[in-house]
Scaffold this active site. Structure first.
Site, mmCIF file in Angstrom:
data_model
loop_
_atom_site.group_PDB
_atom_site.id
_atom_site.type_symbol
_atom_site.label_atom_id
_atom_site.label_comp_id
_atom_site.label_asym_id
_atom_site.label_seq_id
_atom_site.Cartn_x
_atom_site.Cartn_y
_atom_site.Cartn_z
ATOM 1 N N ALA A 246 40.131 20.354 -16.306
ATOM 2 C CA ALA A 246 40.572 21.477 -17.130
ATOM 3 C C ALA A 246 42.084 21.591 -17.251
ATOM 4 C CB ALA A 246 40.017 22.777 -16.553
ATOM 5 N N ASN B 251 38.960 23.018 -8.360
ATOM 6 C CA ASN B 251 39.153 21.753 -9.076
ATOM 7 C C ASN B 251 40.559 21.571 -9.624
ATOM 8 O OD1 ASN B 251 36.641 20.701 -8.569
ATOM 9 N ND2 ASN B 251 35.783 21.209 -10.559
ATOM 10 N N HIS C 207 45.856 28.756 -16.932
ATOM 11 C CA HIS C 207 46.416 27.853 -15.930
ATOM 12 C C HIS C 207 47.891 27.621 -16.231
ATOM 13 C CE1 HIS C 207 42.276 26.969 -14.861
ATOM 14 N NE2 HIS C 207 42.034 26.572 -16.089
#
Length: 267
Positions: free
Chosen positions: A124, A190, A220
């Site tokens: 991601a 992750n 993020h």
């Protein structure tokens, strides 16, 4: 043609099969799934990739060109490690599993014994190539900041840090190492783990997590400084339609890795 064995066929695996449907360079011809998910997996396979065999494990003499893990953390020790020891290259989507003590070493040793390689996918998060390149010249700091709506942190230690239901401003629920973040928030490990393996490692990568009522998606942000200079990257990922807890970009990173392996020209 690259012949692939896929471990797992949940939301990520099914989406990978859909995106690869009809591709002339990559074919998933084996799908490994748990016994209690076999019927569901067979239905998915019949829709998107009628050629594959649905198995509960790869046979000892089975040798696909590549194994791709899309099943979650438990599948790595059960399926990926044996494949590496037999010399089959593997790619891993569940990079957060490597935050567990000894797991990264276990994979590396298995790959060495099999004289092959295990690749960790970017998932991601973007900028992983730049971060890994910057490490060559020397990194000073890497800080990852993750923001999610308060409700997304339900069922985690964040509930003991603040009242998630009454937040009106962003609240920092964690500030520490990627190693500790992975232990406390394993379902969110992750991205931080991927940044750690590309950069400064689990202990030296700083992670800050926020419950933020002002955001509606997963945000993020990574900031890195080193001999190369500095960079900042912010990503607002859309969730996978089949599973809102998974980023759509995670699926795309799996497909990209497979296509890069199967095609003569890759970037």
């Amino acid at each position: 043609m690259l012949k692939v064995a896929m471990i797992g066929c949940g939301a990520i695996g099914a989406s990978v099969l859909e995106l690869l449907h009809g591709d002339p360079d990559v074919v998933v011809d084996r799908v490994v799934t748990a016994s209690d998910a076999r019927a569901r997996t067979e239905a998915t396979v019949a829709r998107w990739a009628p050629q594959p065999r649905v198995l509960e494990a790869l046979a000892a003499d089975d040798a696909p060109d590549l194994v791709v893990e899309c099943a979650g953390h438990s599948a790595i020790a059960e399926h990926v490690v044996p494949a590496l020891e037999r010399g089959i290259p593997c790619v891993i989507a569940s990079v957060g599993a490597l935050s567990a003590p000894g797991m990264a070493q276990l994979l590396e040793q298995a790959a060495r014994r099999g004289k092959t390689q295990v690749q960790l996918l970017s998932g991601a998060m973007g900028g992983i190539d730049a971060l890994a390149a910057a490490r060559v010249g020397g990194l000073d700091s890497v800080v990852y900041t993750g923001r999610k709506p308060p409700t997304a942190w339900k069922g985690t230690p964040a509930e003991t840090v603040c009242d998630l239901d009454s937040l009106t401003t962003a609240h920092c629920i964690f500030d520490g190492s990627a190693e500790l973040a992975a232990q406390l928030y394993p379902k969110n490990a992750n991205v931080a783990a991927t940044l750690s393996f590309a950069g400064l490692g689990l202990q030296r990568t700083r992670v800050r997590l926020f419950a933020d009522p002002a955001v509606t998606e997963n945000v993020h942000h990574v900031e890195a400084h080193g001999a190369f200079g500095c960079f900042e990257l912010t990503m607002r990922g859309k969730p996978l339609a089949a599973n809102p807890k998974t980023s759509a970009l995670t699926v795309y990173s799996v497909v990209r890795a497979l296509l890069n392996r199967g095609r003569a020209l890759a970037i």
